[in-house]
Structures are given as C-alpha cells and as structure tokens.
Design an enzyme around this catalytic site. Structure first.
Site, PDB file in Angstrom:
ATOM      1  CD  GLU A 140      34.204  44.595  45.010  1.00 41.58           C
ATOM      2  OE1 GLU A 140      35.441  44.487  44.920  1.00 41.58           O
ATOM      3  OE2 GLU A 140      33.542  45.503  44.459  1.00 41.58           O
TER       4      GLU A 140
ATOM      5  CD  GLU B 103      36.975  49.445  46.700  1.00 40.17           C
ATOM      6  OE1 GLU B 103      37.956  49.958  46.166  1.00 40.17           O
ATOM      7  OE2 GLU B 103      36.934  48.251  47.041  1.00 40.17           O
TER       8      GLU B 103
HETATM    9  C1  BG6 Z   1      37.696  46.410  44.312  1.00 39.72           C
HETATM   10  C2  BG6 Z   1      36.863  46.919  43.179  1.00 39.72           C
HETATM   11  O1  BG6 Z   1      38.343  47.473  44.897  1.00 39.72           O
HETATM   12  O2  BG6 Z   1      38.739  45.549  43.985  1.00 39.72           O
HETATM   13  C3  BG6 Z   1      36.703  45.922  42.029  1.00 39.72           C
HETATM   14  O3  BG6 Z   1      35.605  47.313  43.641  1.00 39.72           O
HETATM   15  C4  BG6 Z   1      38.042  45.266  41.752  1.00 39.72           C
HETATM   16  O4  BG6 Z   1      36.191  46.598  40.926  1.00 39.72           O
HETATM   17  C5  BG6 Z   1      38.499  44.558  43.004  1.00 39.72           C
HETATM   18  O5  BG6 Z   1      38.031  44.419  40.662  1.00 39.72           O
HETATM   19  C6  BG6 Z   1      39.761  43.733  42.861  1.00 39.72           C
HETATM   20  O6  BG6 Z   1      40.777  44.484  42.291  1.00 39.72           O
HETATM   21  P1  BG6 Z   1      41.548  43.940  41.037  1.00 39.72           P
HETATM   22  O7  BG6 Z   1      42.476  44.982  40.636  1.00 39.72           O
HETATM   23  O8  BG6 Z   1      42.253  42.704  41.482  1.00 39.72           O
HETATM   24  O9  BG6 Z   1      40.539  43.659  39.995  1.00 39.72           O
END
Ligand code: BG6
Length: 475
Positions: A373, A175
């Site tokens: 993700e 990202e």
């Molecule tokens: C993504 C990142 O943008 O979002 C992760 O690559 C991150 O590292 C994930 O954990 C979710 O975000 P958060 O703030 O809910 O952990």
C-alpha cells in the site's frame, strides 16, 4: 538499469472498505460493521449494536459487491498487473465456527478471481483485513483464545483449497503491528485488529501481548498450511511501517527514535527467524506479562517462515524527544517534522522515507518485499467540465515511485511490486469518510449519504497508465 519487465504494478483494496452489502447472501456481521463514520477531528465510534440514525460505512462501501465486474474492467484499462483484495471471513463463515462454508461467499470470490485472470491481473489475497465474524469476539473472546487460531486456519484452509491453482500470492494478515492503541484513549486500532476495545481491557498490556502472540502464531501456521496445500504458494504478511526519525542528533533522542521504530518489528522477527524473539520475551517478563508458549508453537515458528514481506507505507514520523518544549503533536501521538509537508489529514509526506524503510527492512531480513500500500488521501473536487485535476496525487506518487526506484536500482533492495492504495476511491479506514479519497477512479458517494455511486476517471488515471506502460522509465 530499469525495473524488471514482470514488476507487479498494482493496487490494493480491502473487503470491508469496498464491498458494502454487509448482510446479504449469507454474510454474517463482522467487526467493522459496528464502526460508525468519523472524521479527522472525531474518532469513529464502535457501537455494541447497530444503532439507528448512525452511519456505518461498511454497510454500503462503494458497492463493489455488485459492481466488481465493471470496476475490474476499469482497473484493467488502467493497466494494473496485480490487484490485492481481501476475502471477508464473515462471507465464508458467517459465525466463524461453522464446519461448512457459505457457498455463495466462495462463489463470489471465485468470480472476482476469474474476472481478474480474464484481464491477466495477478490476484493477491489477504486473509485478514479486519473482517473477523463478530460471533468469534462474543463467543470466544477473539484472539485471546487459542480456539480462534483454529477457526482462522479452518477459514484459510477452506479458501486456499478452494482457490488452489488460481491464487499464488497470499497475505496472512494486514497490519497486525498496529494492535497497540495509537494514542492514549484511542479504542479504534485495537478494536479494528481484534474486535475488542482498548478501554474495555482489564489488563491491556497482557491482553495485547497475548492476542499479538496468537495472531503471530496463526500467521506462521497459515504460512505452513499454504505451502502444504500448494508448494508454489508465495505467502507474506503485511505490516504498516513508518520510519521514526530522531528530532536531532542528541544520542538520547536517536536511541529513543530507534527503539520506537523497532517496536513494529518483533512480529516480523517471529515470522522470519524461526522463533519468537527472546528480547521480546525478556521485555514481557520484566513487565509482568506471561505468555504460554508450547513445544508445538516452537515447531510452528520453524515451519512457517514468510516468503515475502508486505509493506504499507504512507508517512514517516518524528519521535517525541527530550530537551525542548514546543512539541506539536500529530494525530498518531508523535511530533511534526518541520522539513515535511502534511496531507489534509496530517500525515507527513515523505518519499525518501519509503526508500529508507525499504532499505531498513530488506537489510534486516533479506526477504523479497512487496509494497502492498502507498498513496495519498485527499479531497478531490469535480471541475465544471466534469474533470478531476488531482495533480497533488500525481506529485505524491511520482515522488514515492522515484524513491522506490532508487531503493531497487541503486540500493539493490529486492522489491517485486508496487501496489497503490487504492486504485479506486473507498471508505477510509481510520475516519470512515469517503471524502478522504485515494483513487485514480472517483466514486460518486458522499459522506452525507448522497451520490449515485458512479465511477469517473481522474487526471491521475492516465498518468498512472503511462507509468505502468513505460515501467516507470520516465521517473
Ligand atoms: C492502511 C490500511 O493502514 O491504511 C488500509 O491497511 C487503510 O485499510 C489505509 O485504508 C489508509 O488509511 P485511511 O484511514 O486513510 O483509509
């Protein structure tokens, strides 16, 4: 028609959010080690030194550093076919500019990868998930300096050669498209990606453009390097992509939303088209931003095209619009979508948005896509009998997987895997909380410091096991 038999069902993790043990076995301090815990209401603080009395979640993580063997065993029981981890740069080069790597760091990652192979889990390795050694920021000014590209490539080369034959899928960066502050006055995103706070930048537009350019250049060079080291390596870069919808069909709102969405794509253009996009250079020129682009850089763009695109998808958003006044703001500075529910952290839940972004990105580049993700951050409670009934998570994942299937089977998008964020609870990146949980496996660590770090399966564990076993035929 069904998904291919070798579809990669998996999960994603990041070193700074799981490993803990931030200062042992030769690891140096890295940028996330200076970020305190926060919450939905209170942004995480970035401190210059480690301050007593403050909580720095990366220092403890979920103790994956010591518990990875048991954790991977559980993930194997879940049925994962792939696991994306990141290698913490500061474990391999504590200061970032050493010639020789820290052997203990390399041994640790070798053992993780060997354990994954033992369970027939395909490792996918991210080389930069915000784990830059702090010394690089202090001594070289982070990505402002071209020297950092060389240091990053030295790290990549060391790791890629060391793990040659054991790792096929590499991700150069996570990202980097979020280098811009998400809202005015927010330091966090710019800091996480570069180690430099937005509020400390004298000329933020110029600095962000320069650092982004250097990171893009580092990525294309890392792709070429990976191919040179092993021609069978498959290299991607991961982007956090969000469909940006117009509020209505007023053409001005449609074009504004489109342009806002497009801001996330110039780096992908640069990594896939063999050159840094001319529309971006023209935009910089108009804004008085100057980039130094050498002939060698131009050659590098030709040589380092991505093999696949990684997409992190959590939510969609609605662009700010002209016309009305009641624009309720979301945490990322956009507008709430009245047709969608939001998570407890205000993220809009939108399965169709995943189908949209898969189509949009695939039609632009025609490259294979890996969903790197996707998941729901929620508060989980343990029932009296010790069970965790996370039906909301099952509903979220069900909706998203089903839309992904439509994208693949009906729209013919080439997507070769789906990795959940995250298969096991871990520290939230944006808030530093533990209570924003994503896993199929609960980790007993609480934000007040209590908890014995024990692991417990949630209801969604069995559900996802079945999804993998059936290759999602039931959805
Ligand atoms: C993504 C990142 O943008 O979002 C992760 O690559 C991150 O590292 C994930 O954990 C979710 O975000 P958060 O703030 O809910 O952990």
């Amino acid at each position: 028609m069904e998904l291919k038999e070798d579809f990669l069902w998996g999960g994603s993790l990041a070193a700074n959010q799981i490993e803990g043990n931030w200062n042992i076995d030769g690891k140096g301090p890295a940028i996330m080690d200076y970020v305190t815990s926060g919450s939905y209401q209170k942004e995480r603080e970035v401190t210059d030194e480690i301050e007593e009395g403050k909580i720095y979640p990366s220092h403890t993580g979920i103790d994956f550093y010591h518990q990875y063997k048991e954790d991977i065993k559980l993930l194997a029981e879940l049925g994962l076919k792939a696991l994306r981890i990141s290698i913490d740069w500061s474990r391999i080069f504590p200061l970032g500019d050493e010639e020789q790597p820290n052997q203990k760091g390399l041994d640790y990652y070798h053992d993780i990868i060997d354990t994954l192979h033992m369970y027939h889990i395909e490792p996918i390795v991210t080389l930069y998930h915000y784990e830059m050694p702090m010394n690089i920021v202090k001594k070289y000014d982070s990505w402002m300096n071209r020297k950092t590209i060389d240091l990053y490539l030295h790290f990549c080369e060391t790791v890629m050669k060391s793990l040659k034959g054991k790792v096929k899928y590499w991700v150069t960066f996570n990202e980097m498209n979020h280098i811009d502050p998400q809202t005015e006055n927010s330091d966090l995103f710019t800091y996480m990606i570069t180690g430099i706070k937005y509020s400390r930048m004298e000329n933020p537009s110029q600095m962000i453009a320069t650092m982004s350019y250097h990171m893009v250049l580092a990525s294309v060079k890392a792709v070429a390097l990976a191919h040179y080291i092993d021609a069978t390596n498959q290299v991607g870069c991961v982007f956090g992509l969000t469909p940006v919808y117009p509020r209505n069909c007023n053409p001005i709102n449609v074009i504004n939303a489109f342009q806002e969405m497009e801001k996330d794509y110039y780096q992908i253009d640069a990594m896939t088209q063999g050159k840094f996009p001319s529309y971006k250079l023209a935009e910089y020129q108009e804004a008085g931003i100057a980039l130094k682009i050498t002939e060698a850089d131009q050659e590098a763009f030709h040589m380092g095209k991505l093999d696949f695109i990684g997409i992190n998808y959590y939510m969609s958003s609605v662009a700010r619009y002209t016309g009305d006044d009641d624009q309720e703001e979301t945490i990322f500075g956009n507008v709430q979508n009245p047709y969608l529910q939001t998570s407890e952290w205000g993220w809009a839940i939108d399965g169709i948005g995943l189908r949209y972004i898969l189509n949009y990105t695939y039609h632009k580049y025609g490259l294979p896509i890996l969903i790197t993700e996707n998941g729901l951050g929620a508060v989980d409670t343990i029932g009296e009998n010790g069970s965790i009934q996370d039906d909301y998570r099952i509903t979220y994942l069900q909706e998203h997987i089903s839309e992904m299937k439509k994208a693949i089977l009906e729209d013919h998008v080439e997507c070769f895997g789906y990795l959940t964020w995250a298969p096991i609870d871990l520290v939230s990146l944006t808030t530093g909380e533990m209570k924003k949980r994503y896993g199929f496996i609960y980790v007993n660590k609480q934000d007040d410091g209590s908890g014995d770090f024990s692991r417990h399966q949630k209801k969604s564990f069995e559900w996802f096991q079945e999804i993998i076993r059936e290759n999602a035929k039931q959805l």
